[in-house]
Design a protein around this motif. Structure first.
Motif, short mmCIF file in Angstrom:
data_model
loop_
_atom_site.label_atom_id
_atom_site.label_comp_id
_atom_site.label_asym_id
_atom_site.label_seq_id
_atom_site.Cartn_x
_atom_site.Cartn_y
_atom_site.Cartn_z
N UNK A 67 0.85 -1.19 0.00
CA UNK A 67 0.00 0.00 0.00
C UNK A 67 0.88 1.24 0.00
N UNK A 68 0.51 2.19 -0.84
CA UNK A 68 1.24 3.45 -0.96
C UNK A 68 0.21 4.55 -1.12
N UNK A 69 0.21 5.48 -0.17
CA UNK A 69 -0.78 6.55 -0.13
C UNK A 69 -2.18 5.94 -0.15
N UNK A 70 -2.96 6.16 -1.19
CA UNK A 70 -4.31 5.59 -1.25
C UNK A 70 -4.42 4.50 -2.31
N UNK A 71 -3.28 3.88 -2.63
CA UNK A 71 -3.25 2.85 -3.68
C UNK A 71 -2.74 1.53 -3.13
N UNK A 72 -3.21 0.45 -3.75
CA UNK A 72 -2.70 -0.88 -3.46
C UNK A 72 -2.14 -1.42 -4.77
N UNK A 73 -0.90 -1.89 -4.72
CA UNK A 73 -0.23 -2.40 -5.92
C UNK A 73 0.20 -3.85 -5.69
N UNK A 74 0.24 -4.61 -6.77
CA UNK A 74 0.71 -6.00 -6.71
C UNK A 74 1.80 -6.20 -7.75
N UNK A 75 2.91 -6.80 -7.31
CA UNK A 75 3.98 -7.19 -8.21
C UNK A 75 4.13 -8.70 -8.13
N UNK A 76 4.55 -9.29 -9.22
CA UNK A 76 4.75 -10.73 -9.27
C UNK A 76 6.24 -11.01 -9.45
N UNK A 77 6.81 -11.85 -8.57
CA UNK A 77 8.21 -12.25 -8.67
C UNK A 77 8.29 -13.48 -9.56
N UNK A 78 9.05 -13.39 -10.66
CA UNK A 78 9.11 -14.51 -11.59
C UNK A 78 10.31 -15.43 -11.35
N UNK A 79 11.07 -15.18 -10.29
CA UNK A 79 12.21 -16.04 -9.98
C UNK A 79 13.55 -15.48 -10.42
N UNK A 80 13.54 -14.40 -11.21
CA UNK A 80 14.79 -13.78 -11.67
C UNK A 80 15.03 -12.49 -10.91
#
Length: 147
Positions: free
Chosen positions: A134-147
């Motif tokens: 969560x950052x300010x009023x946003x929610x973000x998602x990142x995906x780790x692909x193993x690299x």
């Protein structure tokens, strides 16, 4: 009669700076301090052996005093808010001015997520490799692909 479910042990009593985040890695304790340093403490009995055993995560925390094994001053510019050891990926995930991935056991920086600048909280899903923050009023998602 009062039942006590937990024992209380003082493992570290001489940390020179305020501790803001703590995580265990095998028998070692990683302390994120208010000055941005990362202090690594190990049990007195294993401080002479600095190489990780082959099955490093099978070890439990020792019930004896811990001594400073390594001090990484300048690990982060600002105090660490939180950190998490990702055992399956041999990574340390830290939240400070942004979110960073560090390789274990050497703690070299692998990646810094600059879009997570000013994030105040995160969650890691190990099964899917998702990092949600969560950052300010946003929610973000990142995906780790193993690299």
């Amino acid at each position: 009669m009062v039942h006590s479910a937990y024992d209380s042990l003082e493992l570290i009593s001489d940390c020179p700076t305020k501790i803001k985040a703590i995580e265990s890695y095998g028998p070692k304790l990683l302390l994120g301090c208010s000055d941005g340093s990362l202090k690594i403490y190990a049990p007195d009995s294993s401080s002479s052996d600095r190489s990780p055993p082959s099955d490093y995560h099978a070890h439990k925390l020792h019930q004896e005093p811990y001594t400073l094994e390594r001090n990484l001053s300048g690990f982060s510019k600002k105090p660490l808010v939180s950190m998490e050891v990702l055992e399956s990926r041999e990574l340390l995930l830290s939240l400070s001015e942004s979110i960073a991935f560090h390789g274990l056991p050497n703690l070299g920086t692998i990646a810094v997520i600059t879009k997570a600048k000013c994030a105040n909280v995160y969650s890691w899903d190990d099964r899917r490799g998702f990092l949600c923050f969560a950052r300010q009023k946003r929610v973000c998602i990142f995906r780790h692909d193993g690299n």
